[in-house]
Structures are given as C-alpha cells and as structure tokens.
Design an enzyme around this catalytic site. Structure first.
Site, PDB file in Angstrom:
ATOM      1  N   SER A 110       0.450  -1.731   0.057  1.00  0.00           N
ATOM      2  CA  SER A 110       0.329  -0.220  -0.028  1.00  0.00           C
ATOM      3  C   SER A 110       0.732   1.450  -0.002  1.00  0.00           C
ATOM      4  O   SER A 110       0.413   2.523   0.227  1.00  0.00           O
ATOM      5  CB  SER A 110      -1.076  -0.664   1.303  1.00  0.00           C
ATOM      6  N   HIS A 111       2.580   1.014   0.026  1.00  0.00           N
ATOM      7  CA  HIS A 111       3.259   2.097   0.415  1.00  0.00           C
ATOM      8  C   HIS A 111       3.758   2.035  -0.635  1.00  0.00           C
ATOM      9  O   HIS A 111       5.279   3.004  -0.961  1.00  0.00           O
ATOM     10  CB  HIS A 111       3.382   2.915   1.328  1.00  0.00           C
ATOM     11  N   GLU A 115      -5.185   0.205   2.078  1.00  0.00           N
ATOM     12  CA  GLU A 115      -5.903  -1.158   1.901  1.00  0.00           C
ATOM     13  C   GLU A 115      -6.989  -1.220   1.773  1.00  0.00           C
ATOM     14  O   GLU A 115      -7.093  -2.419   0.811  1.00  0.00           O
ATOM     15  CB  GLU A 115      -6.384  -1.355   3.832  1.00  0.00           C
TER      16      GLU A 115
HETATM   17  P1  NDP Z   1      -0.400  -3.291   9.869  1.00  0.00           P
HETATM   18  O1  NDP Z   1      -2.179  -3.534  10.765  1.00  0.00           O
HETATM   19  O2  NDP Z   1      -0.463  -4.131   9.239  1.00  0.00           O
HETATM   20  O3  NDP Z   1       0.515  -2.895  10.819  1.00  0.00           O
HETATM   21  C1  NDP Z   1       0.177  -2.517  12.253  1.00  0.00           C
HETATM   22  C2  NDP Z   1       1.914  -3.248  13.079  1.00  0.00           C
HETATM   23  O4  NDP Z   1       1.386  -4.375  13.167  1.00  0.00           O
HETATM   24  C3  NDP Z   1       2.974  -2.776  12.229  1.00  0.00           C
HETATM   25  O5  NDP Z   1       4.662  -2.593  12.757  1.00  0.00           O
HETATM   26  C4  NDP Z   1       2.905  -5.277  11.685  1.00  0.00           C
HETATM   27  O6  NDP Z   1       4.520  -5.169  11.671  1.00  0.00           O
HETATM   28  C5  NDP Z   1       2.569  -5.220  13.562  1.00  0.00           C
HETATM   29  N1  NDP Z   1       1.506  -6.611  13.000  1.00  0.00           N
HETATM   30  C6  NDP Z   1       1.190  -6.880  12.377  1.00  0.00           C
HETATM   31  N2  NDP Z   1       0.007  -8.638  12.652  1.00  0.00           N
HETATM   32  C7  NDP Z   1       1.250  -8.948  13.445  1.00  0.00           C
HETATM   33  C8  NDP Z   1       1.453  -9.450  14.412  1.00  0.00           C
HETATM   34  N3  NDP Z   1       0.646 -10.516  14.684  1.00  0.00           N
HETATM   35  N4  NDP Z   1       2.841  -9.932  15.647  1.00  0.00           N
HETATM   36  C9  NDP Z   1       2.743  -8.597  15.764  1.00  0.00           C
HETATM   37  N5  NDP Z   1       2.616  -7.931  15.231  1.00  0.00           N
HETATM   38  C10 NDP Z   1       2.445  -7.352  14.293  1.00  0.00           C
HETATM   39  O7  NDP Z   1      -0.552  -1.806   9.901  1.00  0.00           O
HETATM   40  P2  NDP Z   1      -1.717  -0.508   9.502  1.00  0.00           P
HETATM   41  O8  NDP Z   1      -3.115  -1.320   8.497  1.00  0.00           O
HETATM   42  O9  NDP Z   1      -2.102  -0.172  10.504  1.00  0.00           O
HETATM   43  O10 NDP Z   1      -0.776   0.820   8.381  1.00  0.00           O
HETATM   44  C11 NDP Z   1      -0.482   0.421   7.462  1.00  0.00           C
HETATM   45  C12 NDP Z   1       0.911   1.439   6.886  1.00  0.00           C
HETATM   46  O11 NDP Z   1       0.289   2.321   6.254  1.00  0.00           O
HETATM   47  C13 NDP Z   1       1.412   1.570   8.393  1.00  0.00           C
HETATM   48  O12 NDP Z   1       3.273   1.604   7.529  1.00  0.00           O
HETATM   49  C14 NDP Z   1       1.305   3.172   8.226  1.00  0.00           C
HETATM   50  O13 NDP Z   1       2.363   4.502   8.627  1.00  0.00           O
HETATM   51  C15 NDP Z   1       0.748   3.670   6.457  1.00  0.00           C
HETATM   52  N6  NDP Z   1      -0.298   5.128   6.751  1.00  0.00           N
HETATM   53  C16 NDP Z   1       0.239   6.380   6.761  1.00  0.00           C
HETATM   54  C17 NDP Z   1      -0.408   7.433   6.198  1.00  0.00           C
HETATM   55  C18 NDP Z   1       0.023   8.258   5.926  1.00  0.00           C
HETATM   56  O14 NDP Z   1      -1.244   9.000   5.774  1.00  0.00           O
HETATM   57  N7  NDP Z   1       1.530   8.136   6.166  1.00  0.00           N
HETATM   58  C19 NDP Z   1      -1.862   6.864   6.581  1.00  0.00           C
HETATM   59  C20 NDP Z   1      -2.010   5.677   7.477  1.00  0.00           C
HETATM   60  C21 NDP Z   1      -1.703   4.765   7.704  1.00  0.00           C
HETATM   61  P3  NDP Z   1       4.605  -6.091  10.418  1.00  0.00           P
HETATM   62  O15 NDP Z   1       5.025  -4.659   9.336  1.00  0.00           O
HETATM   63  O16 NDP Z   1       5.901  -7.211  10.058  1.00  0.00           O
HETATM   64  O17 NDP Z   1       3.497  -7.165   9.403  1.00  0.00           O
END
Ligand code: NDP
Length: 341
Positions: free
Chosen positions: A47-48, A189
């Site tokens: 997504s990024h 997403e």
């Molecule tokens: P996710 O829900 O996919 O993941 C959130 C965090 O949880 C990650 O660090 C992930 O690590 C970790 N994680 C996921 N599953 C597990 C698990 N089973 N056990 C332990 N840790 C876990 O992310 P979001 O959908 O909330 O966000 C996605 C991205 O979007 C982020 O990078 C965010 O910065 C970005 N974003 C940017 C915005 C902007 O305006 N610039 C606005 C909103 C979001 P891992 O990566 O290893 O899966």
C-alpha cells in the site's frame, strides 16, 4: 497475457524515479521518494510501494505539492528542531532533518522534530527504523485527511493518523518497530481491496448513512472506523494534537478542506520524538537496558503464534532482493503512461 509484471528492486527504483522526474519532480525529491517506494516494495508493504506513484505525480501536477522544494532546518530550542518541507514531499525533508535530530538527542538525551508543510503519503517505519539504527528510541506521528469517524460518530473527522515506535537492538539485530494506523485499516488497504474487487473485513468502515459496510466504494464514501473503538479514536485524537496543533500544522479535517479530490494529498505535519537510552539510566547501568529488553522479547516469543512487529518485513527483506516482486500489469501500465507528460 500475464496479469502481473515481475520487477527487480532496481527496476522498481528506476521505474519510480523516471516517472517522478518526468513529471518535474527534482532529482533530490525523486531519489528520496523512489528510495521510500522501493523500501516498501522490498518489505512487502504494497500500500506504500509503486501503488502510490500516481498520487505523488498527481500532487505535483495539480500544484498541491512543490516538486522542486528544498527543505530547511530550523533550530527552535535546545531539544527541538523544525524541518520545513516548503510543500515538498516528506522523504527528502526527513532525510535532511535526521542528522540534526540525532545530534540533539545524543547530546540532550531527548529531542523532537516537527516536520511542517510536507506531503506524507508513506509508511512511518522508514524514519523510526533509521533512527533506531542509530541507537535511539523513536516515535513518529502523522496526520492525514478526514477519513475516520470519532468514537460514537458517523462522519469522517480524524485522519487514519499512524503512529510508529522503534527500539534499538544489540548484536546487529534490526530494530523492533511497529507502525500502525489508528484506524482499523490504512486507507490504502481499502483502495487495494477496491482495485482487486474484494470485500472489506467487518469493522473497517461505515457507509455514508453510518451503517456498517464491507463494500470498499461505500467505505470510501462513508467513514473509516478507529481500531478498538474509543481507544483507537483517542490515539487518533492525540496524533491530531501532536502532528497538528503542537507543531503548527493543520488538523486532518483542515487538510481535507484543501483536498482536490483527485488522489493527491495536501501537505501537513509529522512529529517525531527521539530518546537516547544511555541518558535514561545511571552510568553503571547503561549496558543493561538493551539486554533487558531482549529478555522480554525472548519470553514473548516462547509462546507459539507470536512474533515481533516488523519481523514480517524483515523476512520479506531476505527474499525480494534476489527474487524481486510483482505488480499488477494495470498498475505498471498506469505508471508508464504517467511518463508521457
Ligand atoms: P498493519 O495493521 O498491517 O500492521 C501494524 C503493525 O503491527 C506493523 O508494525 C506490523 O508489523 C505489526 N503486526 C501485524 N501483525 C502482527 C502480529 N501478528 N504480531 C506482531 N506484530 C504484528 O498496519 P496498518 O494497516 O495499521 O498501517 C499500514 C501502514 O500504513 C503503516 O505503515 C502506516 O504508517 C501507513 N499509513 C500511512 C499514513 C499516512 O498518511 N502517511 C496514514 C495511515 C497509515 P509487520 O510490518 O511486520 O507486519
């Protein structure tokens, strides 16, 4: 014809960089953006990755973003710097601000960076991971545009407002990093589900009438939901205050008032806090902190089904440099078309 296109990571970088430069984005801005996009593809954060190139190009084309902006650093206080991106993209501004922030943190123990007037459509882990690689604990907060309803409400107000945290690890291990939206999902997403014709999981969004929906189009027209109800909403509110009011940036709803509704995103703020662990304990205890944290991680990982946040990305990082990645053919063609200006 195959529906997807295989690319090496250097192909990803070249495609991103050529497309950005063809649209008048300066070499420095293009390089920093292409690095971020390539890192996202390398780590399996679709997504990024290249998916965001059309939004970067659109933001430059419609004048919301200054494609040739040169960020400037301002010393506001012994422990605070401001980086003004001058309406440019965030990655270059963050790169320019990193050394002054590290310097302040290692001399003061704690420091902060307010990034203003920057177009941030990326993940936050690149900035906090880079700071933790320098031995610092780091937090980052970014506002977005009005997408998320406050707890109990039905209309978008907050951004998806991500926050990220990074903790340095010893013995060459990559930092512990989490990076998460305060909404139930990132907006990207939902856009990917829409593109791929897939329904959303329950609990991500409500439609324009405030009713729960799994239809991506209805969700984009309605409101996203915070994660964990009022708890995620409280984090979204905190992010508005830190990356908005505190550093002199706009709230997400004010960003939306500038939105041209064409896939671009107007500039806004990011707030970063960094801590040097060595300043947080007495001199005889300095080496114990990271080892103590490792003991917690080990205890956690003894339980089947657990993993550390960021480990999924780090595993992808072992694979993609040799095996490359794939992107949908439609996205590849869309990006190539953007090179025809
Ligand atoms: P996710 O829900 O996919 O993941 C959130 C965090 O949880 C990650 O660090 C992930 O690590 C970790 N994680 C996921 N599953 C597990 C698990 N089973 N056990 C332990 N840790 C876990 O992310 P979001 O959908 O909330 O966000 C996605 C991205 O979007 C982020 O990078 C965010 O910065 C970005 N974003 C940017 C915005 C902007 O305006 N610039 C606005 C909103 C979001 P891992 O990566 O290893 O899966």
């Amino acid at each position: 014809m195959s529906e997807s296109i295989p690319l090496s990571l250097s192909d990803v970088h070249a495609l991103a960089s050529a497309t950005l430069r063809a649209n008048g984005i300066s070499d420095e801005q293009s390089q920093a953006l292409a690095d971020t996009v390539t890192a996202a593809e390398r780590d399996g954060c679709k997504s990024h990755g290249l998916f965001r190139i059309p939004a970067y190009v659109q933001s430059a084309r419609n004048g919301l973003v200054n494609p040739v902006a040169v960020p400037s650093v301002h010393d506001l206080a012994p422990g605070v710097i401001q980086v003004d991106a001058h309406n440019g993209f965030a990655p270059l501004a963050l790169r320019v601000g990193r050394e002054p922030l590290v310097e302040k943190t290692t001399s003061q123990g704690i420091a902060a960076l307010g990034l203003i007037n920057s177009c941030h459509i990326a993940a936050l882990w690149p900035e906090v991971e880079a700071l933790a690689e320098r031995g610092l604990v780091a937090f980052a907060f970014v506002t977005a545009a009005s997408y998320v309803a406050p707890a109990g409400g039905t209309k978008p107000l907050f951004g998806t407002n991500p926050m990220a945290f990074a903790w340095p690890r010893p013995d060459g291990k990559p930092p512990l990093v989490f990076d998460q939206a305060s909404s139930a999902s990132a907006r990207g997403e939902i856009m990917l589900h829409q593109r791929d014709g897939k329904p959303l999981p329950e609990g991500w969004a409500i439609d324009a009438d405030g009713q729960p929906t799994t239809d991506p189009a209805a969700a984009l027209a309605g409101a996203q939901l915070p994660f964990g109800g009022y708890k995620g909403a409280a984090i979204a509110l905190m992010v508005e205050l830190l990356a908005g009011a505190l550093i002199g940036g706009p709230f997400s709803f004010e960003v939306s008032q500038m939105d041209k509704k064409d896939g671009s995103l107007p500039p806004r703020g990011e707030f970063i806090i960094t801590i040097d662990p060595g300043h947080c304990v007495s001199a005889d205890n300095k080496t114990a902190q990271l080892a103590h944290a490792e003991a917690l991680f080990s205890r956690m990982l003894e339980q089947p089904g657990t993993r550390l946040p960021a480990d999924r990305r780090y595993q992808m990082r072992q694979i993609t440099p040799t095996e490359g990645i794939t992107i949908p053919r439609t996205l590849f063609e869309q990006i190539k078309n953007l090179q025809q200006v």
